[in-house]
Write a protein that holds these residues in place. Sequence first.
Motif, short mmCIF file in Angstrom:
data_model
loop_
_atom_site.label_atom_id
_atom_site.label_comp_id
_atom_site.label_asym_id
_atom_site.label_seq_id
_atom_site.Cartn_x
_atom_site.Cartn_y
_atom_site.Cartn_z
N ASP A 1 -9.92 0.34 8.75
CA ASP A 1 -9.13 1.25 8.29
C ASP A 1 -7.93 1.57 8.73
O ASP A 1 -7.84 1.11 10.08
N GLU A 2 -7.24 2.22 8.15
CA GLU A 2 -5.81 2.57 8.73
C GLU A 2 -5.65 3.22 10.22
O GLU A 2 -4.77 3.17 11.10
N GLU B 1 -6.75 -3.73 6.95
CA GLU B 1 -5.49 -2.51 7.33
C GLU B 1 -4.93 -3.11 8.58
O GLU B 1 -5.50 -3.01 9.71
N SER C 1 -5.36 -4.69 13.51
CA SER C 1 -5.80 -4.76 12.35
C SER C 1 -7.18 -4.12 12.43
O SER C 1 -7.83 -4.33 13.51
N THR D 1 0.91 -0.96 0.27
CA THR D 1 0.07 0.07 -0.04
C THR D 1 0.92 1.21 -0.11
O THR D 1 1.95 1.16 0.38
N HIS E 1 -1.65 -3.55 3.74
CA HIS E 1 -3.21 -3.80 3.30
C HIS E 1 -3.30 -5.37 2.98
O HIS E 1 -2.58 -5.79 2.01
#
Length: 223
Positions: free
Chosen positions: A75-76, A54, A72, A10, A43
């Motif tokens: 979203d990040e 993520e 995890s 990513t 990712h």
Amino acid sequence: MEIVVTGRHTQIKQRFRDVVESKMNRVTAIAPDAQRAQIVLSHEGNPRQADTAERVEITVIAGRSVVRAEASSTDEFSALDMALDKLTLRLRRTRDRRKDHRRGYTNPAPVDLGTILPPEEPEAEPEEPNNSPQAAIASELGPGESVEVQVGDTPIVIRRKLHLADPMTIDEALYEMELIGHDFFLFVNKETGRPSVVYHRHGWSYGVFEIDTADNVAKVIKG
């Protein structure tokens, strides 16, 4: 503190870098001696794993200590928050342990479950081929060297590697276990010279296993 952000499968967006920079002060507030923080964002492209697509891994180097945490999420940014929560908890635990030692506090001794004696030697069996599990431990290894052996026609692969480690006390082993966030830690007991494992039971309760042979134990008892 140096902050390094990298991506795996990513690309890192500037907004994520900015959020990381703003939130890492949580680390320096607890560990002012932190020198470097490595943040890796990964990712997962499989749509079946969207809930954990993520993943954020954080590694902090503070003096001679290395503290790690990962999480995890979808979203990040939420993954970053969860990883930071785990990291700061481990940093607080290690800081509190240092304070307790300075105050002269001694943690309760880990539960010693006794010496594990090896089973009686089985009768000699036919020599195994070179691709047997025994082959993975047959050769001598140098520091850092490793060997891998596949077991027959199965997908099982046994990997053996030699690590050099200085003997340490049980308390030092517990400290190292807390730093890396594992539930167990393998070490050589400085007081007994035996290979040992400390492990986390529940809360602030820990256990310890020591490994020895029946012959060695008999010698100690007689001595």
